[in-house]
Write a protein that holds these residues in place. Structure first.
Motif, PDB file in Angstrom:
ATOM      1  N   UNK A  57       0.626  -1.272  -0.237  1.00 47.63           N
ATOM      2  CA  UNK A  57      -0.075   0.070   0.069  1.00 47.63           C
ATOM      3  C   UNK A  57       0.897   1.336   0.095  1.00 47.63           C
ATOM      4  N   UNK A  58       0.200   2.109  -0.324  1.00 46.00           N
ATOM      5  CA  UNK A  58       0.823   3.823  -0.326  1.00 46.00           C
ATOM      6  C   UNK A  58      -0.220   4.655   0.271  1.00 46.00           C
ATOM      7  N   UNK A  59       0.499   5.780   0.775  1.00 52.36           N
ATOM      8  CA  UNK A  59      -0.312   6.762   1.557  1.00 52.36           C
ATOM      9  C   UNK A  59      -1.430   7.627   0.573  1.00 52.36           C
ATOM     10  N   UNK A  60      -2.802   7.324   1.066  1.00 58.00           N
ATOM     11  CA  UNK A  60      -3.810   8.149   0.347  1.00 58.00           C
ATOM     12  C   UNK A  60      -3.980   9.505   1.116  1.00 58.00           C
ATOM     13  N   UNK A  61      -4.134   9.369   2.568  1.00 57.08           N
ATOM     14  CA  UNK A  61      -4.582  10.507   3.275  1.00 57.08           C
ATOM     15  C   UNK A  61      -4.128  10.248   4.629  1.00 57.08           C
ATOM     16  N   UNK A  62      -3.674  11.432   5.364  1.00 58.39           N
ATOM     17  CA  UNK A  62      -3.552  11.521   6.704  1.00 58.39           C
ATOM     18  C   UNK A  62      -4.430  12.590   7.615  1.00 58.39           C
ATOM     19  N   UNK A  63      -5.058  11.954   8.686  1.00 61.33           N
ATOM     20  CA  UNK A  63      -5.849  13.007   9.458  1.00 61.33           C
ATOM     21  C   UNK A  63      -5.687  12.835  10.963  1.00 61.33           C
ATOM     22  N   UNK A  64      -5.343  14.144  11.375  1.00 64.12           N
ATOM     23  CA  UNK A  64      -5.002  14.346  12.805  1.00 64.12           C
ATOM     24  C   UNK A  64      -5.948  14.689  13.588  1.00 64.12           C
ATOM     25  N   UNK A  65      -6.580  13.817  14.568  1.00 65.25           N
ATOM     26  CA  UNK A  65      -7.661  14.211  15.317  1.00 65.25           C
ATOM     27  C   UNK A  65      -7.355  14.312  16.761  1.00 65.25           C
ATOM     28  N   UNK A  66      -8.292  14.680  17.739  1.00 62.29           N
ATOM     29  CA  UNK A  66      -8.041  14.629  19.060  1.00 62.29           C
ATOM     30  C   UNK A  66      -7.539  13.072  19.469  1.00 62.29           C
ATOM     31  N   UNK A  67      -6.210  13.427  20.049  1.00 59.19           N
ATOM     32  CA  UNK A  67      -5.674  12.073  20.544  1.00 59.19           C
ATOM     33  C   UNK A  67      -5.028  11.241  19.740  1.00 59.19           C
ATOM     34  N   UNK A  68      -5.238  11.121  18.198  1.00 58.11           N
ATOM     35  CA  UNK A  68      -4.985  10.081  17.614  1.00 58.11           C
ATOM     36  C   UNK A  68      -4.816  10.676  16.050  1.00 58.11           C
ATOM     37  N   UNK A  69      -3.891   9.848  15.126  1.00 56.67           N
ATOM     38  CA  UNK A  69      -3.834  10.172  13.785  1.00 56.67           C
ATOM     39  C   UNK A  69      -4.190   8.851  13.067  1.00 56.67           C
ATOM     40  N   UNK A  70      -5.003   9.375  11.988  1.00 60.88           N
ATOM     41  CA  UNK A  70      -5.639   8.094  11.244  1.00 60.88           C
ATOM     42  C   UNK A  70      -4.857   8.113   9.847  1.00 60.88           C
ATOM     43  N   UNK A  71      -4.499   7.096   9.340  1.00 62.62           N
ATOM     44  CA  UNK A  71      -3.444   7.030   8.090  1.00 62.62           C
ATOM     45  C   UNK A  71      -4.421   6.112   7.248  1.00 62.62           C
ATOM     46  N   UNK A  72      -4.827   6.689   5.896  1.00 63.71           N
ATOM     47  CA  UNK A  72      -5.444   5.983   5.102  1.00 63.71           C
ATOM     48  C   UNK A  72      -4.464   5.524   3.935  1.00 63.71           C
ATOM     49  N   UNK A  73      -4.509   4.330   3.695  1.00 66.57           N
ATOM     50  CA  UNK A  73      -3.670   3.892   2.629  1.00 66.57           C
ATOM     51  C   UNK A  73      -4.466   2.899   1.493  1.00 66.57           C
ATOM     52  N   UNK A  74      -3.859   2.798   0.361  1.00 65.41           N
ATOM     53  CA  UNK A  74      -4.505   1.781  -0.523  1.00 65.41           C
ATOM     54  C   UNK A  74      -3.395   1.310  -1.433  1.00 65.41           C
ATOM     55  N   UNK A  75      -3.688   0.463  -2.495  1.00 64.76           N
ATOM     56  CA  UNK A  75      -2.951   0.078  -3.624  1.00 64.76           C
ATOM     57  C   UNK A  75      -2.896   0.478  -4.813  1.00 64.76           C
ATOM     58  N   UNK A  76      -3.716   1.770  -5.049  1.00 65.09           N
ATOM     59  CA  UNK A  76      -4.222   2.235  -6.080  1.00 65.09           C
ATOM     60  C   UNK A  76      -3.174   3.393  -6.444  1.00 65.09           C
ATOM     61  N   UNK A  77      -2.841   3.369  -7.755  1.00 67.10           N
ATOM     62  CA  UNK A  77      -2.095   4.570  -8.213  1.00 67.10           C
ATOM     63  C   UNK A  77      -2.489   5.991  -8.191  1.00 67.10           C
TER      64      UNK A  77
END
Length: 230
Positions: free
Chosen positions: A210-230
């Protein structure tokens, strides 16, 4: 005629039982396989294929799974949600050894959640000189307070303000410093400092490409969205 009806009824009951039992058996085996692949303490998985008997050919329409406490090098990912579609597996290895061998995989969507506590534990254990790091994650920003030992004898108080960012070229997740304080004094340029960028997660070490699609910093945590699409 009566015997034929009995046979048809029996086969119908067998197929109905397979539709109920086989998805559970395969899902449990996939969960065990994903535990081994991800280094997670606990994984729950659900496998979809219609009709279910076709799972015995190793072809799965969709696999969804949730993993907790995933170990990646020295960083722990609190939760990881995995969605796979168009999956071919080695069904013999899966059923007999509960080993997940992926032979084909069309699409991967993987979401990883890292809390501020896990990030602090990583900094304390993995970044040389850092002691007693405290991390606060708020929407759009990460703040780190720590004691930093330089050369084994000099100790300074450090405060960093920055963000979690993705490096698509190298397929890495890192902490990038935007502002820096030493003993409560703001420092301008920190080029060359070991805390300018802190590598956190190497996506190449995950089993899904997978590769990075989006990163969202929220209260107390970070959510990392990944996929295998170009």
């Amino acid at each position: 005629m009566k015997r034929l009806t009995t046979i048809i009824l029996f086969l119908t009951m067998v197929l109905a039982a397979v539709e109920v039992v086989l998805p559970k058996l395969v899902s449990d085996a996939v969960a065990q396989g994903l535990r081994d692949l991800t280094g997670s303490k606990q994984v729950t998985a659900k496998v979809d294929k219609s009709p279910a008997i076709l799972m015995l050919g190793g072809k799965l329409d969709r696999v969804t799974a949730d993993a907790s406490d995933v170990k990646t090098d020295k960083l722990t990912v609190r939760n990881m949600h995995i969605a796979l579609t168009g999956v071919d597996v080695d069904i013999h290895s899966l059923i007999t050894n509960r080993t997940l061998v992926l032979q084909k995989l069309d699409n991967v969507d993987l979401t990883a959640t890292i809390t501020q506590e896990e990030l602090a534990a990583f900094l304390n254990s993995s970044v040389k000189g850092v002691k007693n790091a405290v991390v606060a994650i708020t929407p759009g920003k990460v703040e780190i307070s720590s004691a930093l030992t330089l050369g084994g004898f000099a100790r300074v108080d450090v405060k960093l303000e920055g963000r979690i960012a993705g490096d698509r070229e190298n397929r890495r997740i890192k902490f990038v410093t935007d502002r820096f304080w030493l003993n409560n004094t703001p420092v301008g340029s920190i080029g060359g400092s070991l805390l300018t960028e802190v590598p956190l997660l190497d996506l190449k070490k995950l089993p899904f490409g997978v590769n990075v699609r989006d990163i969202v910093m929220e209260q107390g945590q970070v959510i990392i969205y990944t996929d295998n699409r170009n």
